[in-house]
Design a protein around this motif. Structure first.
Motif, short mmCIF file in Angstrom:
data_model
loop_
_atom_site.label_atom_id
_atom_site.label_comp_id
_atom_site.label_asym_id
_atom_site.label_seq_id
_atom_site.Cartn_x
_atom_site.Cartn_y
_atom_site.Cartn_z
N ALA A 1 -7.19 88.21 43.35
CA ALA A 1 -7.87 88.18 43.73
C ALA A 1 -9.46 88.00 44.33
O ALA A 1 -10.02 87.73 44.83
CB ALA A 1 -8.29 90.01 44.00
N LYS A 2 -10.03 87.94 42.91
CA LYS A 2 -11.64 87.53 41.98
C LYS A 2 -11.54 85.70 42.76
O LYS A 2 -12.46 85.67 43.09
CB LYS A 2 -11.53 87.46 40.44
N ILE B 289 -11.76 88.29 47.63
CA ILE B 289 -11.02 89.77 48.75
C ILE B 289 -10.81 90.49 48.08
O ILE B 289 -10.37 90.22 46.50
CB ILE B 289 -10.21 89.17 49.02
N ALA B 290 -10.64 91.79 48.38
CA ALA B 290 -10.51 93.26 47.38
C ALA B 290 -9.01 93.31 47.27
O ALA B 290 -7.38 92.53 47.40
CB ALA B 290 -10.73 94.05 48.44
N GLY B 291 -9.09 93.71 46.18
CA GLY B 291 -6.92 93.77 45.69
C GLY B 291 -6.10 94.67 46.45
O GLY B 291 -4.96 93.81 46.60
N SER C 150 -0.53 80.88 57.22
CA SER C 150 -0.42 79.60 55.66
C SER C 150 -1.89 80.28 54.85
O SER C 150 -1.54 80.64 53.72
CB SER C 150 -1.51 78.82 55.97
N ARG C 151 -2.34 81.68 55.01
CA ARG C 151 -3.81 82.31 54.75
C ARG C 151 -2.82 83.38 53.36
O ARG C 151 -3.03 83.83 52.64
CB ARG C 151 -4.29 83.62 55.41
N ALA C 152 -1.48 84.00 54.22
CA ALA C 152 -0.59 84.29 53.18
C ALA C 152 -0.40 84.07 52.23
O ALA C 152 -0.08 84.46 50.78
CB ALA C 152 0.73 85.60 54.24
N VAL C 153 0.31 83.04 52.20
CA VAL C 153 1.04 82.05 51.39
C VAL C 153 -0.20 80.81 50.37
O VAL C 153 0.26 81.04 49.14
CB VAL C 153 1.90 80.11 52.62
N ARG C 154 -0.96 80.91 51.24
CA ARG C 154 -2.54 80.74 49.84
C ARG C 154 -2.40 82.14 48.53
O ARG C 154 -2.92 81.84 48.12
CB ARG C 154 -3.60 80.07 50.82
N TYR C 155 -2.41 82.96 49.37
CA TYR C 155 -2.83 84.22 48.75
C TYR C 155 -1.36 84.23 46.96
O TYR C 155 -1.89 84.39 46.56
CB TYR C 155 -3.10 85.77 49.29
#
Length: 301
Positions: free
Chosen positions: A24-25, A29-31, A5-10
């Motif tokens: 990213a902002k 998290i870092a770009g 789910s984290r990847a989908v949120r990203y």
């Protein structure tokens, strides 16, 4: 195929921002870490989700499909987590979402009716704004909502508990202000526009709420159509409320998340229908928009 789910949120953040930098902002998290996560997701799915350029990020067709389905899925996941946390709270009660001036005049009586019901328990009122009710239901921040149609039905079950007339809000010096009743044609309003009329008028006139819109009505700069109980919340010397004889009635619904099996919510639904009937505005069988109205269908009893 399972994805985190984290990847989908990203991915959703990048898709909404159309920028890796802004996403990213937003995510904190870092770009480079964000870029790697999206590439890994694309590899796992075997499709390209984003077209990248130096200026903008665009969604591919698979990306559009994923975004469409990912938003409600993530919303449901967050809602499940919130409900789990709330279920563990001692003396947990129900949260009822209501807009302050749009309860059909039933809220006080409804709260009194459920106060001693062991199936319902304590009920906390969550005041909300225009069209916010269903978001609170879908995110798990409310267990039920009392609101007028129209509403976004996605993920929501609802019963019509009350119907009431609508009235026109006219400047007090309007030629029709003293009339016993008017027709929509007299107001230049199409029947199809009635349900969304207030929200349309608020947007059209650049105001933020009904109180401001009625101030414009009093100044002769607008007219609108309201449920009768809402108009009763806003007496104004400069505004005259006149019944509209050919206007569709306003339907007040009580809504809940479609997968709810809460005995407390079922009791609340039944109580709302009973209170509406006692006020003489209960939904009759020919007013109902769906089978089982007033019954709390799909809820545990």
């Amino acid at each position: 195929m399972a994805v985190e789910s984290r990847a989908v949120r990203y991915f959703v953040a990048v898709a909404e921002e159309r920028s890796f930098t802004r996403a990213a902002k937003r995510l904190g998290i870092a770009g480079p870490a964000l870029s790697r996560a999206i590439r890994t997701l694309e590899t796992e799915l075997g499709v390209r989700l984003l077209e990248r350029s130096t200026r903008v990020v665009e969604l591919t067709e698979p990306g559009e499909v994923l975004l469409t389905h990912a938003r409600p899925a993530l919303e449901a996941l967050d809602a499940a987590a919130r409900r789990a946390v709330r279920a563990s709270a001692p003396q947990r009660g129900l949260v009822l979402a209501v807009k302050a001036d749009s309860d059909g005049g039933l809220l006080d009586a409804l709260l009194a009716a459920v106060a001693a019901d062991p199936d319902t328990g304590p009920v906390a009122v969550r005041l909300c704004g225009w069209r916010e009710h269903t978001r609170l239901l879908r995110t798990g921040e409310a267990d039920a909502a009392l609101m007028f149609e129209p509403y976004d039905p996605g993920g929501i079950d609802a019963d019509v508990v009350a119907v009431e007339p609508r009235v026109a809000a006219l400047p007090a010096d309007h030629p029709l202000a003293g009339a016993g009743r008017v027709r929509l044609a007299d107001l230049g309003i199409a029947p199809a526009d009635v349900l969304d009329r207030v929200e349309h008028d608020i947007g059209e006139h650049g105001v933020h709420d009904l109180a401001q819109l009625l101030a414009l009505v009093g100044l002769g700069q607008a007219i609108t159509v309201l449920p009768q109980s809402v108009a009763a919340q806003y007496p104004r010397r400069a505004v005259s409320y006149v019944p509209v004889e050919d206007c569709p009635p306003a339907a007040l619904v009580i809504a809940w998340p479609e997968h709810s099996r809460s005995r407390g919510v079922a009791a609340l639904v039944r109580a709302a229908a009973a209170v509406a009937r006692s006020h003489g505005i209960g939904a009759a069988s020919d007013d109902l928009s769906a089978p089982g109205v007033g019954s709390g269908r799909h809820l545990s009893r």
